[in-house]
Each structure stands twice: as C-alpha cells, then as structure tokens.
Design a protein around this motif. Structure first.
Motif, PDB file in Angstrom:
ATOM      1  N   GLN A 165       1.036  -1.200   0.015  1.00 39.95           N
ATOM      2  CA  GLN A 165      -0.229  -0.162  -0.064  1.00 39.95           C
ATOM      3  C   GLN A 165       0.841   1.360  -0.166  1.00 39.95           C
ATOM      4  O   GLN A 165       1.637   1.433   1.145  1.00 39.95           O
ATOM      5  N   PRO A 167       0.575   5.742  -0.938  1.00 39.97           N
ATOM      6  CA  PRO A 167       0.818   6.271  -1.032  1.00 39.97           C
ATOM      7  C   PRO A 167       1.137   7.047  -2.463  1.00 39.97           C
ATOM      8  O   PRO A 167       2.502   7.382  -2.842  1.00 39.97           O
ATOM      9  N   VAL A 169       0.962  10.025  -5.774  1.00 32.49           N
ATOM     10  CA  VAL A 169       0.369  11.840  -5.697  1.00 32.49           C
ATOM     11  C   VAL A 169       1.038  12.144  -7.475  1.00 32.49           C
ATOM     12  O   VAL A 169       1.716  11.519  -7.749  1.00 32.49           O
ATOM     13  N   ARG A 184      -6.747  11.635 -11.185  1.00 26.93           N
ATOM     14  CA  ARG A 184      -7.852  11.497  -9.871  1.00 26.93           C
ATOM     15  C   ARG A 184      -9.510  11.543  -9.758  1.00 26.93           C
ATOM     16  O   ARG A 184      -9.708  10.710  -8.624  1.00 26.93           O
ATOM     17  N   HIS A 189      -9.423   5.750  -5.776  1.00 30.50           N
ATOM     18  CA  HIS A 189      -8.289   4.723  -5.267  1.00 30.50           C
ATOM     19  C   HIS A 189      -6.563   4.550  -5.606  1.00 30.50           C
ATOM     20  O   HIS A 189      -6.673   3.412  -5.073  1.00 30.50           O
ATOM     21  N   ILE A 192      -3.587   9.506  -4.385  1.00 27.19           N
ATOM     22  CA  ILE A 192      -4.298  10.457  -3.191  1.00 27.19           C
ATOM     23  C   ILE A 192      -4.347  11.784  -3.284  1.00 27.19           C
ATOM     24  O   ILE A 192      -5.157  12.360  -3.089  1.00 27.19           O
ATOM     25  N   ASN A 419      -9.225  16.722  -3.019  1.00 32.58           N
ATOM     26  CA  ASN A 419      -7.892  16.415  -4.158  1.00 32.58           C
ATOM     27  C   ASN A 419      -6.794  16.890  -4.635  1.00 32.58           C
ATOM     28  O   ASN A 419      -5.926  15.768  -5.477  1.00 32.58           O
ATOM     29  N   TRP A 482      -1.905  14.728   2.207  1.00 36.23           N
ATOM     30  CA  TRP A 482      -2.699  13.750   1.670  1.00 36.23           C
ATOM     31  C   TRP A 482      -1.792  12.479   2.600  1.00 36.23           C
ATOM     32  O   TRP A 482      -2.595  11.769   2.526  1.00 36.23           O
ATOM     33  N   GLN A 485      -2.823  11.754   5.850  1.00 40.04           N
ATOM     34  CA  GLN A 485      -3.953  11.560   6.100  1.00 40.04           C
ATOM     35  C   GLN A 485      -3.816   9.410   5.273  1.00 40.04           C
ATOM     36  O   GLN A 485      -3.782   8.759   6.181  1.00 40.04           O
ATOM     37  N   PHE A 486      -3.525   9.260   4.328  1.00 43.95           N
ATOM     38  CA  PHE A 486      -2.578   8.395   3.679  1.00 43.95           C
ATOM     39  C   PHE A 486      -2.327   7.254   4.785  1.00 43.95           C
ATOM     40  O   PHE A 486      -2.903   6.180   5.370  1.00 43.95           O
ATOM     41  N   ASN A 489      -4.537   5.659   7.883  1.00 43.75           N
ATOM     42  CA  ASN A 489      -6.122   5.512   7.634  1.00 43.75           C
ATOM     43  C   ASN A 489      -5.267   4.040   6.851  1.00 43.75           C
ATOM     44  O   ASN A 489      -5.983   3.043   7.356  1.00 43.75           O
TER      45      ASN A 489
END
Ligand SMILES: *[C@@H]1O[C@H](CO)[C@@H](O)[C@H](O)[C@H]1NC(C)=O
Ligand SMILES: *[C@@H]1O[C@H](CO)[C@@H](O)[C@H](O)[C@H]1NC(C)=O
Ligand SMILES: *[C@@H]1O[C@H](CO)[C@@H](O)[C@H](O)[C@H]1NC(C)=O
Ligand SMILES: *[C@@H]1O[C@H](CO)[C@@H](O)[C@H](O)[C@H]1NC(C)=O
Ligand SMILES: *[C@@H]1O[C@H](CO)[C@@H](O)[C@H](O)[C@H]1NC(C)=O
Ligand SMILES: *[C@@H]1O[C@H](CO)[C@@H](O)[C@H](O)[C@H]1NC(C)=O
Ligand SMILES: *[C@@H]1O[C@H](CO)[C@@H](O)[C@H](O)[C@H]1NC(C)=O
Ligand SMILES: *[C@@H]1O[C@H](CO)[C@@H](O)[C@H](O)[C@H]1NC(C)=O
Length: 491
Positions: A165, A167, A169, A184, A189, A192, A419, A482, A485-486, A489
């Motif tokens: 997993q 992130p 961008v 985006r 999914h 981010i 985002n 971002w 946050q990823f 989560n």
C-alpha cells in the motif's frame, strides 16, 4: 469502407506531403531529436507491457509503455514509500522529466519513488511499433484516447505497487496536468491526490470564450515593455500580406527574416503567418524569469526582450519589418547559430509532438480558439468547427467529438472531485481555460500572478519570483497532508 479510407489518406498525401513525410519518419524511436536535451535528472528507463485496447476482453494484443524510474530517494526502511507519478503528455517523456524539476526536488524531500510515465503514441511508446502512424492503417489511431492513457497509468501503478500500500501522488503540467486531474477524478483509489499545473481543463466548447487565449497573450505583450509592442505586431499582419503581393516584397520578407525557403505561394504566406503566431504563443508560455530551453532556447523574460525591439511605433513599412525580424530572433535565433529560418517546421528544436497532438485534436481534444483583431494583436479568426471536422476526416479519417471530454469528466461540475491542486500562472495564456476558483473545499486553487506556463513545476531557480516560491510551499504542505492522511488510514 476500407478502400474509401485509403483514398482519404492518399488525398492527404497529396495535399500535405511534407507533413506526411515527417509522419512516417516520426513513427519510432527517432521521432524527435533529444540530442540537445540536457540530462540533469537521472533515472532508469523501463517498460511495461500493456494492452493496446484496455476496454476489450476479446483481444490480448499488447505493446510496451515506456516509463522513467528512480527509487534512490525512498528510504530502504520504508516498505511503502510514496510514489510521485508524472502523468506524461504530448511528447517524449524524458523531455518532461528534465523540465519538471519540482517533482524531483519534492521527491527528495518526501523520500518518494519518482515515476514519469510516457503517454501512448508519443516518444517510444508506440502501440503498433513503426506501423503506428502508417497512413494506410487508420484503424491504428483508434486507441489514441485519454481513457486508454489513464488505463495505462492505472496498470503501471498497479504493477509498481504489487501488494504494497503506497501513497501515489499524480503530477502533471499542461495537458499532463489535465490528465493528472482526470486521473484523480476517475481513479481516486489509485492516487491520493493530484497537482494539475497549468491544466486548461475548461478550454472546451461552451465552457470558456474561445478568444481568451489570444486576449491573455496580447495583454502579456502589451504590458511587457510598452504598448507599442502589440500595436506594431497588430499592424504587421497587413504589412506581410501587402508585401507578399509582389516579388520585390516577397524578397524583402525573405531577406529580413533570413528565410530558408522564400514565400512563393499564398500557402507559404499562411504558413509563415501561422508560424509567427505560434512563436508569440510559445514566447508567452515560456516567459520564465530565467533563460531556458523548454520550447526553444530563450533568454529570461523573452516577451520583454521581444517588446524591447518593438518599443517604438513604426509607421514606416521597412522599419516595421526590420523591427519584427529583430524581435522574432529573440525566439528563433537566441543561440545566434541558426543559419536560416525554417517557418515550415513549427516544431523545430522542440520536443513537443504536434503531429500526435493534431490527431488528439481530431478525436477528443477539441479546444476552440478564435481571435478578433479589434481587441487582440492577432488576425481576426472565428472558431470554425466545421472546418476542423472536415480536415480531421480528410487527414486522419477521424470525426471529432467536441463534448466528449465534458461528458466524461464533468465540465464545470467538479462537485464530486477532491484532492486536486489546480495551479495557474496569470502570465500563461492557458490560464484562461484553467480552474481559477475552487468548486469545493477539497480542491485547492493556487494562483501565481508572476507565473508563465507551469512555472511551479520547474526546478528552483534563484530568479524565481516570490509568488512561485509561495505556490511550491503551499503545494508541498497540501501533499504532505494527503500523505500523512494515507498512512494514518492504513495503520
Ligand atoms: C536518482 O536521482 C538521484 C539524484 O539526482 C541520483 O543521485 C541517482 O543516481 C538517481 N538514480 C538512478 C537509478 O538513476
Ligand atoms: C487471450 O489470452 C488467453 C490466455 O492467454 C487465451 O486463452 C486467448 O486465446 C487469447 N485470446 C486471443 C483473442 O488471443
Ligand atoms: C487484436 O487487435 C490487433 C490490434 O488492433 C489486431 O491487429 C488483431 O487482428 C486483433 N486480433 C483479433 C483476434 O481480433
Ligand atoms: C504501411 O502498411 C502497409 C500495408 O500493411 C505496408 O505495405 C507498408 O510498408 C507500411 N508502411 C510503413 C511506412 O511501414
Ligand atoms: C543561460 O545563460 C547562461 C549564461 O549566459 C548559459 O551558460 C546557459 O547555457 C544558458 N542556458 C540556457 C538554457 O540557454
Ligand atoms: C511609442 O513609440 C513612440 C515613438 O515612436 C513614443 O513616442 C511613445 O512614447 C511610445 N509609446 C509608449 C506607450 O511608450
Ligand atoms: C542568427 O544569428 C547569426 C549571428 O548573428 C546570423 O548570422 C544569422 O543570420 C541569424 N539567423 C537568422 C535566421 O536570422
Ligand atoms: C470583432 O470585433 C468588432 C468590434 O467589437 C465586431 O464589430 C466584429 O463583429 C468582431 N468580429 C468577429 C469575427 O467577431
């Protein structure tokens, strides 16, 4: 049906012979000369096999998509580092990698893996190899769409992540910025967030007045030195037309501009005038505060330089001709090494692939442009969609769909998007079709008053104006949020 398509292409061969030659020549690796490209940033060059048609379940045909990869910044101790993913646009991906230094600088800071993905049908990512642009096989153009391209990107990210997993961008400038934003929107999914720099996602039918690009270009020239600049340029069109009416006048133009081929026909005159327009557009786009070689080698603030040569009002024809010629050399001969001016090759010295782009203009990327000489420095030219359609059918067998992008990506309705950073320089003619007001709290708009075309995406330079430093700082803060946050989560 097939025979008819062939005859259309034969017609094209007769009417646009030089274009067709460069088309066939430009089908493979040697499409654009990147020898002059300064390779400042380093990467591995890799390939991923992707379907020619992502939307077919009955055909497994594939090709190799090229991408640039650098994981040196990522910490070995982090099994799930961020990926900074540039969504490639209309040209060789190495050219964008070298001209998007900000992505590299931020990747070093965020300890991210850097990926620059090439857009299919550009550079070395040819779905049908050297036959991709074979004019006797127009069906090869069928997979040259935004949607197929976004699927390429999605597949590459899926491959790079594996079962990790990470992130991701998205970054992009210009058409690449449009792709980053749309990516985006459609694949939240996968990415981010997206930085869409100078992305004119509203330069489409009925969304933006068609004259805005020419108006902004004019105002940039008007304010660069003094207002005589645009008056002189505005007058020059009629002068060229007048001179081209006689052999002596044609010679005068050829001498003043050191033309490789003199103007012989009205077709040549049109090419020459179109070339001049293109130069003014490129000057405005690359009006950076330091010398650069993005679209062509140019000095710092090239528009100011051009307008310096046009600072006096020229009533006399010969004076005006010479002044325009000196002004133009800021763009065409900055290196002082250009022997003669090849106005028939707009693309010369640039890595932008206008041939590929002309095909996209004939399917989805229908961006209306028009001008009125009464309020711009350009010739009056209404937007003529019918003419566009006729040329597209004649040249490529493609029928443009002007509302396709709006239907797929929402036009002005971005309520559900999140985002995305839309950054725009107000010196950039493309800002007219950009998102200058945030439609909701999850979309950020960053305005760079002193910025030309995606200045923020470029490498830091001591001459950068405060507004671009500020923009980059804001962008970094948003991206950091971002990413944070990823990780919150997934833990
Ligand atoms: C990645 O970029 C860094 C910094 O420019 C460079 O030192 C490194 O060699 C590059 N890595 C690869 C694999 O090219
Ligand atoms: C696609 O690939 C599958 C699995 O390799 C194969 O069974 C199938 O025959 C292929 N289809 C076509 C049309 O080539
Ligand atoms: C699959 O697509 C390729 C490329 O368009 C085409 O050449 C080939 O004939 C197709 N194969 C089948 C089984 O439809
Ligand atoms: C284009 O395709 C035709 C028909 O398959 C072939 O004969 C020709 O050699 C191809 N041209 C090029 C430039 O590859
Ligand atoms: C910019 O100017 C400097 C100094 O004159 C020169 O060394 C450099 O090569 C120029 N760069 C470009 C991209 O033209
Ligand atoms: C335009 O040029 C004339 C000289 O030809 C000069 O007198 C005038 O001040 C200039 N206009 C502006 C706005 O600078
Ligand atoms: C470019 O500049 C050089 C040196 O000044 C000059 O000899 C040459 O004619 C110029 N080329 C053009 C196309 O103006
Ligand atoms: C250009 O502007 C003038 C003055 O506003 C107007 O009369 C004319 O109709 C316009 N031309 C076009 C083609 O829009």
């Amino acid at each position: 049906m097939f025979a008819k398509v062939i005859s259309i292409f034969v017609l094209f061969a007769l009417s646009g012979f030089s274009a067709l030659l460069s088309w066939n020549k430009g089908t493979g690796a040697e499409a654009h000369d990147l020898n002059g490209l300064e390779r400042h940033f380093q990467y591995e060059i890799k390939q991923l096999s992707v379907p020619v048609d992502h939307f077919s379940f009955s055909n497994n045909s594939t090709f190799n998509l090229r991408y640039l990869y650098n994981d040196t910044f990522a910490e070995k101790s982090n099994p799930q580092p961020p990926i900074f993913f540039y969504t490639g646009n209309e040209g060789d991906i190495e050219w964008f990698a070298q001209n998007s230094g900000m992505v590299w600088e931020q990747a070093a800071r965020f300890k991210a893996v850097v990926v620059f993905a090439e857009h299919r049908y550009y550079g070395k990512s040819m779905p049908f190899g050297s036959n991709t642009f074979n004019c006797t096989k127009p069906e090869h153009l069928a997979y040259f769409t935004v949607e197929q391209t976004l699927e390429d990107f999605a597949m590459l990210i899926t491959f790079l992540r594996g079962d990790r997993q990470m992130p991701v961008v998205a970054f992009g400038g210009s058409y690449g910025g449009m792709l980053a934003a749309w990516f985006r929107m459609k694949y939240p999914h996968m990415v981010i967030g997206a930085l869409a720099a100078s992305a004119p996602i509203w330069q489409f039918t009925d969304l933006t007045p068609c004259d805005i690009f020419n108006k902004i270009t004019t105002s940039v020239f008007q304010t660069a030195y003094n207002a005589n600049c645009t008056t002189n340029i505005g007058r020059s069109w009629k002068l060229f037309e007048k001179l081209a009416g006689s052999d002596a006048g044609k010679k005068q133009i050829a001498d003043a501009f050191h033309l490789c081929d003199p103007i012989k026909s009205s077709d040549d005159l049109t090419k020459f005038l179109d070339y001049l327009e293109e130069v003014y557009y490129n000057l405005a786009m690359a009006n950076y505060p330091y010398n650069s070689s993005f679209l062509a080698p140019m000095p710092a603030y090239p528009v100011r330089q051009v307008c310096f040569y046009l600072k006096d009002l020229h009533e006399n024809d010969a004076d005006l001709l010479n002044a325009i010629s000196s002004a133009l050399a800021v763009y065409t001969n900055y290196t002082a090494s250009v022997k003669c001016l090849d106005y028939k090759d707009v693309n010369k010295g640039s890595s932008a692939d206008s041939f590929g782009w002309n095909i996209q203009v004939c399917n989805q990327m229908v961006m209306p442009f028009c001008a009125n000489s009464s309020d711009t420095m350009f010739r009056t030219k209404p937007w003529n969609f019918k003419e566009t359609v006729d040329n597209c059918i004649k040249n490529y067998g493609l029928t443009p769909r002007p509302y396709d992008i709006i239907m797929r990506y929402g036009g002005k309705n971005l309520n559900a998007a999140s985002n995305i950073i839309f950054s725009n320089g107000l010196l950039d003619p493309w800002s007219g079709g950009g998102v200058l007001q945030a439609p909701n709290d999850l979309i950020q708009v960053i305005i760079i008053p002193e910025g030309a075309h995606h200045l923020d995406l470029r490498e830091s330079n001591p001459a950068d104006p405060p507004s671009v430093l500020d923009a980059r700082a804001k962008e970094a803060i948003i991206i950091a949020r971002w990413i944070e946050q990823f990780y919150l989560n997934i833990h």
